[in-house]
Design an enzyme around this catalytic site. Structure first.
Site, PDB file in Angstrom:
ATOM      1  N   LYS A  41       0.853  -1.189   0.000  1.00 38.41           N
ATOM      2  CA  LYS A  41       0.000   0.000   0.000  1.00 38.41           C
ATOM      3  C   LYS A  41       0.888   1.237   0.000  1.00 38.41           C
ATOM      4  CE  LYS A  41      -4.518   0.936   0.422  1.00 38.41           C
ATOM      5  NZ  LYS A  41      -5.533   0.292  -0.444  1.00 38.41           N
ATOM      6  N   THR A  86      -3.744  -5.146   1.191  1.00 41.49           N
ATOM      7  CA  THR A  86      -3.165  -3.806   1.290  1.00 41.49           C
ATOM      8  C   THR A  86      -4.027  -2.897   2.158  1.00 41.49           C
ATOM      9  OG1 THR A  86      -4.247  -2.995  -0.725  1.00 41.49           O
ATOM     10  CG2 THR A  86      -2.102  -4.077  -0.973  1.00 41.49           C
ATOM     11  N   HIS A 308      21.646  26.484 -13.676  1.00 43.54           N
ATOM     12  CA  HIS A 308      22.410  27.583 -14.255  1.00 43.54           C
ATOM     13  C   HIS A 308      21.663  28.912 -14.171  1.00 43.54           C
ATOM     14  CE1 HIS A 308      25.240  24.678 -15.788  1.00 43.54           C
ATOM     15  NE2 HIS A 308      24.277  24.046 -16.435  1.00 43.54           N
TER      16      HIS A 308
END
Length: 352
Positions: A41, A86, A308
């Site tokens: 889960k 789950t 940058h």
């Protein structure tokens, strides 16, 4: 799966148990075998409030639990008799939080993983991933009210909002401060007495406007970048490290220590800074200091993408903006350089 998977199938070390291949409905073996499997889960969100009198503390986590069973009959035959649903795993997160409380991502992940291994004998491996939401206690000075330049009637204390006293912390109000994400992965295998505990920092974005250079790199027909003796240095740090020893370890303090070390090696002294001849060197110094300061850390891995900022060229516009430009920059996030390294103590086997 998790954002930071720990284990990859290792063909060299993989040994297939006898009779592990699946059988079809006629009792004949399939010509293929499952070489890795598991289920669980993900994205279970939980908030725990610790109410110690008037002073409350909170921890909000997003949790993932994955189990690997000895049997593969759920895959081969559709037999679900060994599956810990789950949904049951989700309920376990809430019930253990209620029963034991929550102190740190690592301790809660260890609690969950040990629970699954101890309670279900047919579970071979439990893997728990936890991400902590960055809530911090509100400073009391941030809650003062200012109306037309004067303190509102009935409000006591300093109403100068330009100065915040970080020592005056609110009892039960919090502010979301996503400076960096604290996460961890814990893996416990029934056949391995050593638990795996990995902690990480994700999304720590930093920038400095000077004390960074990049010179004397390869000069050939492909090069267009000039030597940069003073540039803006900005990066978003992702870092993870594995503990070899967690006995009596303060996980929250250790995480904050690593974060502070990274910032200190990037920024340096508040008044004079520190020189960064390359992203690589700054990264290495940070990793080395973590291993120096935290003996429980066996290996550390770090990635620093180079975000940058290029000077805007004002030369064609000298009538409007005469002179050189060192104040206006163009942020360019793509493409970007990526620098990474892993530093380990000698004779260490890592799961990073």
């Amino acid at each position: 799966m998790f954002a930071t998977p720990l284990r990859q199938p290792a063909a060299a070390n993989h040994q297939t148990p006898k009779n592990s291949a699946g059988m079809d409905e006629h009792g004949k073996p399939y010509q293929y075998e499952i070489t890795d499997h598991g289920y669980g889960k993900d994205a279970v969100k939980v908030l725990h409030v610790s109410r110690n009198g008037p002073v409350h503390a909170i921890q909000e986590f997003e949790v993932g639990t994955h189990l690997k069973l000895y049997s593969k009959k759920d895959y081969y035959q559709g037999n679900n008799s060994d599956i810990v649903a789950t949904d049951s795993q989700k309920n376990t997160v809430y019930l253990l939080a209620k029963k034991h409380g929550i102190e740190s991502p690592e301790k809660f992940a260890l609690l969950l993983a040990r629970h699954f291994i101890n309670k279900y004998s047919h579970v071979e491996e439990a893997h728990v991933h936890v991400e902590a939401y960055p809530w911090q206690r509100v400073c009391q000075e941030e809650t003062r009210t200012n109306v037309n330049g004067k303190c509102e009637n009935g409000v006591q204390g300093n109403c100068d909002f330009s100065s915040i006293d970080n020592r005056s912390l609110h009892n039960h109000a919090f502010i979301f401060t996503p400076t960096a994400l604290h996460y961890c992965d814990v893996v416990i295998r029934r056949t391995d007495p050593k638990q795996t505990v990995i902690t990480g920092i994700k999304g720590l974005r930093v920038l400095k406007t000077t004390q960074s250079s990049f010179v004397n790199f390869v000069n050939d027909e492909f090069r267009s970048l000039p030597d940069q003796y003073d540039r803006i240095f900005s990066t978003v740090v992702d870092c993870s490290w594995e503990y070899s020893d967690t006995e009596n370890l303060d996980f929250l303090r250790a995480w904050q220590t690593v974060k502070n070390i990274i910032i200190r090696n990037f920024a340096g002294d508040p008044q004079v800074g520190v020189s960064s001849p390359s992203v690589q060197h700054t990264l290495y110094l940070s990793e080395r200091q973590v291993l120096d300061v935290l003996p429980q850390v066996s290996v550390i891995s770090m990635t620093m993408p180079n975000k940058h900022y290029f000077n805007f060229d004002t030369k064609p516009f000298q009538k409007i903006a005469p002179g050189d430009n060192n104040e206006v920059f163009i942020p360019v996030d793509k493409p970007h350089g990526t620098i990474y390294a892993q530093l380990a103590r000698k004779n260490i086997n890592s799961h990073l």
